[in-house]
Design a protein around this motif. Structure first.
Motif, PDB file in Angstrom:
ATOM      1  N   PRO A 531       1.209  -1.512  -0.217  1.00 37.65           N
ATOM      2  CA  PRO A 531       0.200   0.284   0.000  1.00 37.65           C
ATOM      3  C   PRO A 531       1.154   1.013  -0.118  1.00 37.65           C
ATOM      4  O   PRO A 531       1.752   1.057   0.843  1.00 37.65           O
ATOM      5  CB  PRO A 531      -0.608  -0.029   1.250  1.00 37.65           C
ATOM      6  N   LYS A 532       0.600   2.248  -0.716  1.00 33.45           N
ATOM      7  CA  LYS A 532       1.229   3.291  -0.919  1.00 33.45           C
ATOM      8  C   LYS A 532       0.542   4.448  -0.220  1.00 33.45           C
ATOM      9  O   LYS A 532      -0.631   4.500  -0.232  1.00 33.45           O
ATOM     10  CB  LYS A 532       1.496   3.558  -2.659  1.00 33.45           C
TER      11      LYS A 532
ATOM     12  N   LEU B  64      -6.008  -5.729   0.068  1.00 34.56           N
ATOM     13  CA  LEU B  64      -5.458  -4.071  -0.090  1.00 34.56           C
ATOM     14  C   LEU B  64      -6.970  -4.040  -1.330  1.00 34.56           C
ATOM     15  O   LEU B  64      -7.560  -5.266  -2.317  1.00 34.56           O
ATOM     16  CB  LEU B  64      -4.564  -4.102  -0.690  1.00 34.56           C
ATOM     17  N   LEU B  66      -7.705  -2.971  -5.319  1.00 37.29           N
ATOM     18  CA  LEU B  66      -6.932  -2.543  -5.910  1.00 37.29           C
ATOM     19  C   LEU B  66      -8.180  -1.777  -6.645  1.00 37.29           C
ATOM     20  O   LEU B  66      -8.949  -1.215  -6.978  1.00 37.29           O
ATOM     21  CB  LEU B  66      -6.893  -3.634  -6.863  1.00 37.29           C
ATOM     22  N   SER B  72      -6.944  -7.975  -2.616  1.00 36.70           N
ATOM     23  CA  SER B  72      -6.072  -8.304  -3.234  1.00 36.70           C
ATOM     24  C   SER B  72      -5.359  -8.690  -1.698  1.00 36.70           C
ATOM     25  O   SER B  72      -5.753  -7.693  -0.078  1.00 36.70           O
ATOM     26  CB  SER B  72      -4.712  -7.401  -3.676  1.00 36.70           C
ATOM     27  N   ALA B  74      -2.938 -10.263   1.320  1.00 38.54           N
ATOM     28  CA  ALA B  74      -0.947 -10.133   0.923  1.00 38.54           C
ATOM     29  C   ALA B  74      -0.531 -11.365   1.553  1.00 38.54           C
ATOM     30  O   ALA B  74      -1.506 -11.864   2.362  1.00 38.54           O
ATOM     31  CB  ALA B  74      -0.976  -9.128   2.395  1.00 38.54           C
ATOM     32  N   LEU B 131      -5.068   3.894  -3.893  1.00 38.75           N
ATOM     33  CA  LEU B 131      -4.614   4.966  -3.422  1.00 38.75           C
ATOM     34  C   LEU B 131      -4.401   5.874  -2.432  1.00 38.75           C
ATOM     35  O   LEU B 131      -3.972   6.971  -1.427  1.00 38.75           O
ATOM     36  CB  LEU B 131      -6.109   5.906  -4.136  1.00 38.75           C
ATOM     37  N   GLY B 132      -4.458   4.760  -1.852  1.00 38.88           N
ATOM     38  CA  GLY B 132      -3.656   5.166  -0.556  1.00 38.88           C
ATOM     39  C   GLY B 132      -4.786   5.442   1.120  1.00 38.88           C
ATOM     40  O   GLY B 132      -4.373   6.199   2.296  1.00 38.88           O
ATOM     41  N   ASN B 133      -5.704   5.162   1.328  1.00 39.25           N
ATOM     42  CA  ASN B 133      -6.801   6.220   1.928  1.00 39.25           C
ATOM     43  C   ASN B 133      -6.714   4.211   2.390  1.00 39.25           C
ATOM     44  O   ASN B 133      -6.953   3.047   1.759  1.00 39.25           O
ATOM     45  CB  ASN B 133      -8.365   5.612   0.703  1.00 39.25           C
ATOM     46  N   LYS B 161      -6.344   8.854   5.607  1.00 38.63           N
ATOM     47  CA  LYS B 161      -5.187   8.224   4.278  1.00 38.63           C
ATOM     48  C   LYS B 161      -4.236   8.024   5.092  1.00 38.63           C
ATOM     49  O   LYS B 161      -3.610   7.982   6.653  1.00 38.63           O
ATOM     50  CB  LYS B 161      -4.788   9.676   3.771  1.00 38.63           C
ATOM     51  N   LEU B 162      -3.495   6.881   4.031  1.00 37.41           N
ATOM     52  CA  LEU B 162      -2.302   6.729   4.312  1.00 37.41           C
ATOM     53  C   LEU B 162      -0.793   7.522   5.091  1.00 37.41           C
ATOM     54  O   LEU B 162      -0.600   8.301   3.458  1.00 37.41           O
ATOM     55  CB  LEU B 162      -1.749   5.551   3.786  1.00 37.41           C
ATOM     56  N   THR B 163       0.131   7.712   4.998  1.00 39.30           N
ATOM     57  CA  THR B 163       0.885   8.597   5.473  1.00 39.30           C
ATOM     58  C   THR B 163       2.648   8.229   4.763  1.00 39.30           C
ATOM     59  O   THR B 163       3.555   9.295   4.462  1.00 39.30           O
ATOM     60  CB  THR B 163       1.206   9.621   7.153  1.00 39.30           C
ATOM     61  N   GLN B 164       2.433   7.000   5.027  1.00 33.43           N
ATOM     62  CA  GLN B 164       3.589   6.533   4.299  1.00 33.43           C
ATOM     63  C   GLN B 164       3.262   4.836   3.824  1.00 33.43           C
ATOM     64  O   GLN B 164       2.001   4.659   3.947  1.00 33.43           O
ATOM     65  CB  GLN B 164       4.682   5.351   5.734  1.00 33.43           C
ATOM     66  N   ASP B 165       4.254   4.575   3.249  1.00 35.51           N
ATOM     67  CA  ASP B 165       3.686   3.187   2.732  1.00 35.51           C
ATOM     68  C   ASP B 165       4.597   2.241   3.335  1.00 35.51           C
ATOM     69  O   ASP B 165       4.952   2.386   3.803  1.00 35.51           O
ATOM     70  CB  ASP B 165       4.873   2.825   1.190  1.00 35.51           C
ATOM     71  N   GLY B 166       3.580   0.691   3.308  1.00 39.85           N
ATOM     72  CA  GLY B 166       3.949   0.091   3.879  1.00 39.85           C
ATOM     73  C   GLY B 166       2.640  -0.773   3.903  1.00 39.85           C
ATOM     74  O   GLY B 166       2.217  -0.121   5.031  1.00 39.85           O
ATOM     75  N   PHE B 167       2.484  -1.580   5.137  1.00 38.18           N
ATOM     76  CA  PHE B 167       1.786  -2.378   5.789  1.00 38.18           C
ATOM     77  C   PHE B 167       1.449  -2.360   7.179  1.00 38.18           C
ATOM     78  O   PHE B 167       0.786  -1.940   7.561  1.00 38.18           O
ATOM     79  CB  PHE B 167       1.881  -4.003   5.051  1.00 38.18           C
TER      80      PHE B 167
END
Lengths: 535, 191
Positions: A531-532, B64, B66, B72, B74, B131-133, B161-167
């Motif tokens: 996830p981005k 996640l 898509l 998806s 993990a 989209l990072g939501n 919203k995600l502030t960083q990448d990654g799980f």
């Protein structure tokens, strides 16, 4: 010439004095007067009255429409001295009026409920009124005089009818009303000592007599009736004359056809009131007697008489007086059947309310007896305990005969248990009464004593302690399976591990299903999509 | 022939041994509230009752969504324990922390006769997207324990919203949504 001497003869002279004509004329006049008087004289009749009150020989006149048409010549007692005979000479002009129904009555001053009449006779004296008849001329010289004026003059168009009631409530001269209008009068009243009913001869004037038909009902409107209902107090009264003097009214029942036209002489029942007619709307009916050997509690006057649930009549009354009045008490009346008088009306069955229908119903009942038609006493309402007479066919009932009680036909009835809930309850109570309750109570007391002795034993008193100890042990065992117990925690952990293992097995199964070679060769696993962060 | 077969077997084993083993990361959903805190009981005693998750969440994998709308899962980023279990613990602690009272998760063996109000939670959606939501959709209700009548019933929908990448960032974002969700429930509890 001859000298003969003439013979002279002298004729004998008849002497006639002129004065002699007077007696001759007198004789002729006398003969003429006798013959004339004989030719012109009216008939001489004898009229019987109850009393000679107001009648004087040589003075009392016979009048018709206030014209003197005769004179009382003589008044004498009759042979048995129970009345008087008035000898009356009438004018020749009224001789054609002497017919079979010609009526005479004495007009004198009268004061009564019907009013004041004949005041003029206080000065002129009583006289005999002549009312000509309209029947056939007769050579009649004896008439029955009336003490009062007839209500209806002879020859008045209309119909003569007869009303019958069980009690005398109206009198002679009382009005016959139709919707409040006086259309006739009561002419005579008499009591039939055989049938114990009052009979009224009434006359209804034309054209109102056409209002009376076969289904017309007459009812007493004497006085006024006051009834209290849920709607308030209701006062019923007829015309003022009927309120004061009494009277009868007639009319047709609602929703009932008029019936056939009637002729003079027809007989009708006089009901006590209009509500009585509504309660008993049928004209024809017949009385029967049913002998009942069961208790008659709850069987009231007016109770229904039904055939398989269809009401065909009512209970008129219980003939207890008649049965005890007709025999001496013997002390064996326990098996005595009490006669119950019922009144059956064919109109209730929907057939025409006529005499022929009544005869057909009577014939049907009589023939039905041979096929098992019997009357029984049944309970109509369990709550009120009211009873009724119930007719039905009972094929297993032995042959029965139609009997006779006084003037009534006795129909056979079934005795014994009527099958009602009340009877069943009575039977149940009788059985309870017959139970040895005292012995049972004694036995129960003895058993209770034994139980008390058992409870007082040492072993028995220790029993609760043992039960308590057992429950304590059971609680201890169950505590090991509670949420906080180690066993529970281990079980819970094992179940979770089992779930995890099953999930892994599921995953493995799906992998093998997709790629069977993966059991030997590693399958390329795509890296997870990372996830981005949001832009 | 025999030599050839043995040679193939050796090559295969060497090949398998040479494949690098995938690294699997597991995430534990736990509240950072103080477990030893003493909470003051208020007028009403509240218990956390049923906590259920949607079928797609009843899986160890993080999810996640898509671009094409597909989900998806993990393979290398998993929940350390089933989400239905960890959510009960997480929500219990968050609710206790935010309401100031002890709200324990009621087990199936508890009679609940000392409880006046029960909280039931249904998690419908809890996932991130391309989209990072990060999205949380959940229903919750307050039930009177005596009469079993529903006192309150609401839906909670929130996104962050995600502030960083990654799980790791995904898990942290989901925790923030769950905390927000807990605050809403705590504010609605009877006093």
């Amino acid at each position: 010439m001859s000298d003969s001497k003439p013979v002279i003869s002298q004729r004998k002279k008849v002497s006639f004095a002129p004065i002699m004509i007077i007696p001759f004329v007198s004789l002729l006049v006398g003969v003429w007067m006798v013959v004339h008087s004989k030719l012109e004289a009216g008939p001489t009749i004898k009229i019987a009255f109850d009393t000679a009150n107001g009648i004087e020989a040589g003075k009392t006149k016979v009048q018709m429409l206030n014209v003197a048409v005769g004179l009382v010549e003589d008044v004498a007692l009759n042979k048995d001295a129970t009345g008087v005979i008035a000898t009356v000479t009438l004018d020749k002009s009224v001789e054609p009026l002497l017919k079979e129904d010609t009526r005479f009555w004495v007009v004198r001053a009268r004061v009564g409920t019907e009013g004041v009449s004949g005041l003029g006779t206080l000065f002129s004296g009583a006289y005999i009124e002549l009312s000509p008849g309209d029947g056939e001329p007769v050579d009649k010289h004896r008439f029955e005089g009336m003490e009062a004026a007839p209500v209806t003059a002879a020859g008045t168009p209309g119909k003569h009818l007869t009303l019958v009631s069980e009690k005398a409530s109206i009198g002679v001269g009382d009005p016959i009303l139709f919707q409040g209008f006086t259309v006739g009068r009561v002419e005579t009243v008499e009591f039939d000592s055989v049938e114990k009913v009052a009979r009224y001869d009434i006359f209804v004037h034309s054209p109102y007599d056409d209002l009376i038909h076969d289904n017309t009902r007459f009812w007493d409107v004497s006085g006024l009736s006051i009834g209290a209902t849920a709607d308030g107090v209701k006062v019923n009264m007829g015309a003022l004359e009927s309120v004061i003097r009494g009277g009868a009214s007639f009319g047709n029942l609602p929703n009932m056809p008029e019936g056939k036209a009637i002729e003079s002489g027809e007989q009708f029942r006089l009901y006590g009131s209009y509500s009585d007619i509504l309660a008993r709307p049928y004209r024809y009916g017949k009385y029967y007697v049913i002998n009942i050997s069961q208790p008659l509690t709850g069987l009231d006057t007016g109770a229904p008489v039904s055939f398989r649930g269809i009401q065909i009549g009512r209970v008129e009354r219980i003939l207890i007086k008649e049965i005890f009045g007709s025999r001496a008490m013997t002390g064996k009346e326990s098996s005595l059947a009490v006669p119950v008088l019922i009144y059956v009306e064919p109109g209730r069955l929907g057939i025409p309310d006529s005499r022929s229908s009544l005869e057909a119903l009577d014939e049907g009942i009589r023939s039905g007896i041979g096929y098992g038609l019997r009357a029984t006493l049944k309970t109509g309402s369990v709550i009120t305990g009211k009873k009724l007479i119930y007719f039905d066919y009972y094929s297993d009932d032995p042959e029965a005969q139609i009997g006779q009680f006084q003037q009534y036909t006795v129909l056979p009835s079934l005795t014994g248990n009527s099958g009602s809930i009340e009877d069943q309850f009575n039977d149940l109570m009788a059985k309870i009464n017959a139970m040895p309750l005292e012995d049972t109570v004694t036995s129960v007391n003895r058993t209770l004593d034994s139980i008390s002795a058992l409870l007082e034993q040492r072993e028995t008193t220790k029993l609760p302690e043992n039960i308590g100890a057992t429950l304590e042990e059971l609680r201890y065992v169950l505590k090991g399976y509670s949420q906080d117990a180690e066993l529970y925690q281990e079980l819970n952990s094992s179940i979770r591990s089992l779930n995890s293992t099953l999930e892994n097995v599921d995953r493995l199964t799906r992998t093998l299903s997709d790629q069977p070679s993966s059991i030997l060769f590693s399958t390329p696993v795509n890296p997870d999509i990372v996830p981005k962060a949001a832009p | 022939m025999r030599k050839l077969f043995l040679s193939l077997l050796v090559v295969s084993l060497v090949a398998c041994a040479g494949t690098p083993a995938p690294v699997v990361k597991q995430y534990l959903l736990r509240s950072d509230s103080d477990e030893t805190a003493m909470y003051q009981d208020k007028i009403a005693d509240v218990t956390l009752g049923k906590v259920s998750v949607a079928a797609y969440l009843d899986h160890p994998s993080l999810v996640l969504q898509l671009a094409d709308g597909s989900m998806s899962r993990a393979h290398h980023h998993l929940w350390a324990e089933p989400l239905r279990e960890s959510l009960r613990i997480y929500m219990s602690r968050e609710l206790s922390k935010r309401s100031g009272r002890s709200i324990r998760a009621k087990s199936n063996h508890q009679s609940g006769r000392y409880t006046t109000t029960t909280i039931n939670i249904d998690i419908d959606e809890l996932h991130g997207d391309y989209l990072g939501n990060v999205r949380l959709v959940a229903g919750w209700s307050l039930v009177d324990s005596d009469s079993q009548t529903i006192l309150k019933e609401q839906y909670f929908v929130s996104e962050t919203k995600l502030t960083q990448d990654g799980f790791g960032a995904l898990v942290a974002a989901e925790e923030r949504l769950l905390q927000e969700f807990s605050q809403e429930i705590a504010d609605s509890l009877p006093r």
